[in-house]
Enzyme design. Structure first.
Site, short mmCIF file in Angstrom:
data_model
loop_
_atom_site.label_atom_id
_atom_site.label_comp_id
_atom_site.label_asym_id
_atom_site.label_seq_id
_atom_site.Cartn_x
_atom_site.Cartn_y
_atom_site.Cartn_z
N ARG A 269 1.05 -0.92 -0.20
CA ARG A 269 0.26 -0.44 0.34
C ARG A 269 1.10 1.24 0.10
O ARG A 269 1.65 1.39 0.78
CB ARG A 269 -0.86 0.14 1.30
CG ARG A 269 -1.39 1.13 1.18
CD ARG A 269 -2.76 1.36 0.81
NE ARG A 269 -4.04 2.11 1.27
CZ ARG A 269 -5.07 2.40 0.85
NH1 ARG A 269 -4.97 2.68 -1.11
NH2 ARG A 269 -5.65 3.65 0.70
N THR B 44 -8.74 1.16 -9.63
CA THR B 44 -8.45 -0.44 -8.68
C THR B 44 -9.24 -1.66 -9.85
O THR B 44 -9.30 -0.84 -9.90
CB THR B 44 -9.18 -0.54 -7.23
OG1 THR B 44 -9.14 1.20 -6.93
CG2 THR B 44 -9.24 -1.32 -6.58
N THR C 205 -4.48 -0.55 -6.55
CA THR C 205 -5.25 0.49 -6.95
C THR C 205 -4.06 2.16 -6.90
O THR C 205 -3.20 1.55 -6.88
CB THR C 205 -6.03 0.91 -6.09
OG1 THR C 205 -7.23 2.25 -6.12
CG2 THR C 205 -5.20 1.93 -5.09
N ASN D 261 -5.94 4.75 -6.61
CA ASN D 261 -7.78 5.20 -6.23
C ASN D 261 -8.04 5.58 -6.70
O ASN D 261 -9.28 4.70 -7.95
CB ASN D 261 -7.29 6.20 -5.64
CG ASN D 261 -7.99 6.33 -3.96
OD1 ASN D 261 -8.73 6.23 -4.43
ND2 ASN D 261 -8.33 7.68 -3.80
N ASP E 144 -7.42 8.88 0.76
CA ASP E 144 -8.03 7.95 1.90
C ASP E 144 -7.56 7.89 3.32
O ASP E 144 -8.09 7.33 4.21
CB ASP E 144 -7.71 6.27 1.55
CG ASP E 144 -7.89 6.03 0.18
OD1 ASP E 144 -9.18 5.97 0.31
OD2 ASP E 144 -7.44 4.74 -0.60
N SER F 61 -6.93 1.30 3.62
CA SER F 61 -7.74 1.19 2.62
C SER F 61 -9.06 0.15 2.60
O SER F 61 -9.13 -0.42 3.98
CB SER F 61 -6.92 0.42 1.88
OG SER F 61 -7.64 -0.47 0.78
N GLY G 66 -13.80 -0.42 -6.66
CA GLY G 66 -15.04 0.19 -5.83
C GLY G 66 -15.49 0.63 -5.11
O GLY G 66 -15.98 1.12 -3.77
N GLY G 67 -13.89 1.27 -4.18
CA GLY G 67 -14.09 1.96 -2.75
C GLY G 67 -14.82 1.46 -1.87
O GLY G 67 -14.25 0.02 -2.15
#
Ligand code: DON
Length: 544
Positions: free
Chosen positions: A71, A355, A373, A375, A397, A426, A448-449
Site C-alpha cells: 500500500r 482499482t 489501486t 485510487n 484515503d 484501505s 469500487g472503494g
C-alpha cells in the site's frame, strides 16, 4: 468459464492472458499474478499500476500464506494538518499533493522473490509487449475517460495542468472504445526494472521524473521517500464462514476486519439467514436488510477505530469479541433501521474507479488474490513525463480534513490521520476461502472503494448461502451500505423491484448506484476451476 487445471480472473482479458502465459510456461500462481498485475498497469492505466499500490494475498499449497502489503504511504513531509487550511477542496484527491509514495513495483519484486520461480524479465514480457504494441481501449476505458474529462472541463486550465493525461491517455478528448493506446514510456520503465530491479524504479531517472511530476503540481514527494519505501508482510487476517477458513487483508486494509465482523453477526443469526435464503430468496428485502444492518455496525467501527496498525493502536480484539458481535447482531431489528449513532460493535476507546482485483490458481492449487489501486480513475491525474504512467491519489484515503468525508463518502476518526510513512486505511479485500484441508474453495475481491467490501462479501454469500456458480456470484445485482452516509444503494436491476419499497418501509433511505463494485472470482468446480470476471467492467478470465 470452466478451466480444468489453472485459471486467472482479472478485470481485463489481456491481463488474464498475461498470467496464463506464465502458467503455461511452467510458472506458478505468483509468477502469473505478477505478470497479470504488470499487464494491468498498461491495459487499465486508470485503475492501478506502477504509480499505485495494493495488497497481495498468497496461499501456497505447502501451507505458507502471507499478505504482502505494498500500500502506498504518506511522504515524510505530510503531517496530520497538511490539508486543513488548503483552499483547494480537491487537494487530497487530484494533483501533486494527493500523491502517496507508490508501492506497486516493490510489492511485485517482493512477491516474486519470496514465492515466484521465474526471472523478473520473463514475467514482465507480456506487459512490455502490450505497452510497445498497444491495445484497443474498451468500453470501460471510454467511460472512465469521459468521467475524468467532465472533471477537467469543470475549470479552465485543468487540461493544461494535467497535460500528459489529456494528450496521452485521453488522446486530447478523442479516446473511444476501439482507439489504440500505446505506452512506450511504460515499456522503458519495465526495461529498467528488468535490468536494475528496485533501483530501476525507486532511484535514477524514473524516480527523478516521479518527484518532478508531483512537485511541479505542488506535491511533496521526494527522492528520499522513494528510497525509503518498504514492503510489509503480514499474516493474513483469518476468520471463518460456514465452516470454511477465510483469509483476507489485515490493516491498513479494513477489508478483512469488516468481513470478519459481518460473518460473525450473520453466523449468530444463521438460522434466520438460512430461512430467509430458503423462503424469501436472494436479494429479498429481508436478506438485503439483514446484511446491510450488519454492514452498518461494521462500517461504524471501521470509521471509529481503524487506521495503519504500524502507527496507531487498533482495538481489534474488542472489535472481534464474540459477545460484542453477538450483542450487535441481536440489536438488529428485522422490521426497521435504527438511529445512526446506535451502530457499532466495539466500545469507544478511551485513551481511525480506479482499482483492480485479480485471482490466480495454478496447477498445484496455489492461490493468489490481489487488489491494487491508484485510487480514483487516473489517480492524482499527475502523469510521469517520459514514462507514461499516472501517480496515485491514495492520500485521499486518509482523513485529510477532520469531520469531512473523503471522496467515497467515508468518515474516519483520528486513527486515520496522515503521518510520515503512514499508510491510508484501505477497503481493498483480496480474500481466499479455504476448505478444512487448506485447499482453495473460492477467491474473491473487487474494485469500487467501500463497495469493494460489500461486493466481495456478496460474492462469497452468493456462492456459500445460495450456491451460485462463479458467473452468477459475480453478475447478480448488488446492494451497498457503509453506515455513513446513511443511505442504502441499489443497482438499477434491484431498484426496479418491490425491494425498494420494502426496504424504505424499514427506514432505509434507498438510492440508485450503478455499478456497485467490479468483482473477480475463481471457484472450485467438479471439473476444475470456474473463473468469472465482472461483466460490469468487461473483463474476461483465462485458463486451461
Ligand atoms: O484503498 C481503497 O480503499 C481505495 N483507494 C480504493 C479505490 C477504488 O476502489 C476506486 N475504485 N473504483
Amino acid at each position: 468459464m470452466i478451466f480444468e487445471r489453472a485459471a486467472v480472473a482479472a478485470d481485463h482479458g489481456l491481463a488474464s492472458a498475461a498470467g496464463v502465459e506464465m502458467l503455461r510456461a511452467g510458472g506458478n500462481a505468483v509468477d502469473a499474478a505478477v505478470a497479470t498485475s504488470f499487464a494491468l498497469s498498461v491495459v487499465r492505466p486508470y485503475s492501478c499500476g506502477i504509480g499505485g499500490g495494493g495488497f497481495m494475498l498468497v496461499a501456497m499449497r505447502d501451507g505458507r500464506s502471507v499478505c504482502i502489503n505494498y500500500r502506498d504511504c504518506a511522504p515524510a513531509a505530510m503531517r496530520e494538518d497538511f490539508f486543513e487550511s488548503d483552499p483547494d477542496a480537491f487537494a487530497s484527491l487530484r494533483g501533486g499533493k494527493s500523491v502517496a509514495v507508490p508501492g506497486h513495483v516493490a510489492g511485485m519484486l517482493h512477491a516474486l522473490a519470496r514465492f515466484g520461480t521465474m526471472p523478473i524479465a520473463r514475467v514482465l514480457e507480456p506487459a512490455m509487449r502490450l505497452a510497445r504494441e498497444g491495445y484497443e481501449a474498451d468500453a470501460h476505458y471510454e467511460s472512465s475517460a469521459k468521467e475524468v474529462m467532465a472533471w477537467l472541463d469543470g475549470q479552465v486550465g485543468r487540461r493544461e495542468r494535467f497535460g500528459m493525461l489529456w494528450d496521452l491517455f485521453l488522446q486530447r478528448g478523442l479516446v473511444r472504445a476501439g482507439s489504440r493506446v500505446k505506452l512506450a514510456g511504460q515499456e522503458r520503465v519495465f526495461a529498467k526494472i528488468a535490468s536494475d530491479g528496485l533501483a530501476g524504479f525507486y532511484e535514477g531517472e524514473v524516480a527523478a521524473a516521479m518527484v518532478a511530476a508531483a512537485r511541479r503540481d505542488g506535491g511533496v514527494l521526494s527522492l528520499d521517500d522513494l528510497r525509503a519505501f518498504r514492503v510489509r508482510e503480514h499474516e493474513p487476517f483469518v476468520t471463518s464462514w460456514g465452516g470454511r477458513r477465510v483469509l483476507s487483508a489485515p490493516p491498513p486494509s479494513s477489508g478483512g476486519i469488516v468481513l470478519a465482523q459481518v460473518f460473525a453477526m450473520l453466523e449468530s443469526r444463521g438460522d434466520e439467514l438460512r430461512a430467509i435464503a430458503r423462503e424469501q430468496g436472494h436479494n429479498s428485502a429481508a436478506y438485503a436488510h439483514l446484511v446491510c444492518e450488519a454492514l452498518k455496525h461494521a462500517f461504524a467501527d471501521r470509521a471509529r477505530y481503524l487506521g495503519d496498525g504500524d502507527f496507531v493502536k487498533l482495538p481489534i480484539d474488542e472489535m472481534l469479541r464474540p459477545e460484542r458481535l453477538r450483542a450487535a447482531a441481536a440489536r438488529i431489528e428485522m422490521s426497521r433501521t435504527q438511529a445512526s449513532e446506535s451502530y457499532g460493535v466495539a466500545e469507544p476507546v478511551r485513551d481511525d474507479h480506479g482499482t483492480s482485483h485479480l485471482c490466480v490458481v495454478d496447477e498445484a492449487g496455489n492461490s493468489v488474490a490481489c487488489t491494487e489501486t491508484i485510487n480514483f480513475e487516473f489517480g492524482s491525474l499527475v502523469g510521469v513525463d517520459g514514462f507514461d504512467f499516472m501517480l496515485n491519489d491514495s492520500i485521499d484515503d486518509f482523513v485529510t480534513r477532520r469531520g469531512v468525508a473523503n471522496a467515497f463518502g467515508l468518515m474516519h476518526d483520528g486513527q486515520n490521520l496522515p503521518a510520515p510513512g503512514k499508510r491510508p486505511l484501505s477497503c481493498m479485500t483480496p480474500t481466499i476461502v479455504q476448505e478444512a484441508d487448506g485447499s482453495c474453495f473460492m477467491m474473491a475481491g473487487a474494485s469500487g472503494g467501500p463497495r469493494i467490501i460489500t461486493g466481495t462479501l456478496q460474492a462469497i454469500l452468493n456462492a456459500t448461502v445460495f450456491d451460485m456458480n462463479a458467473d452468477a456470484s459475480v453478475a447478480s445485482p448488488r446492494f451497498h451500505h457503509q453506515w455513513s452516509p446513511d443511505t442504502l444503494q441499489l443497482e438499477p436491476a434491484l431498484l426496479e423491484t418491490s425491494l425498494r419499497d420494502a426496504l424504505a418501509a424499514r427506514g432505509h433511505v434507498v438510492t440508485k448506484r450503478a455499478p456497485i463494485a467490479a468483482v473477480q472470482v475463481i471457484r472450485k468446480h467438479a471439473k476444475g476451476w470456474e473463473a468469472a470476471s465482472d461483466p460490469r467492467k468487461g473483463g474476461s478470465p483465462a485458463g486451461y
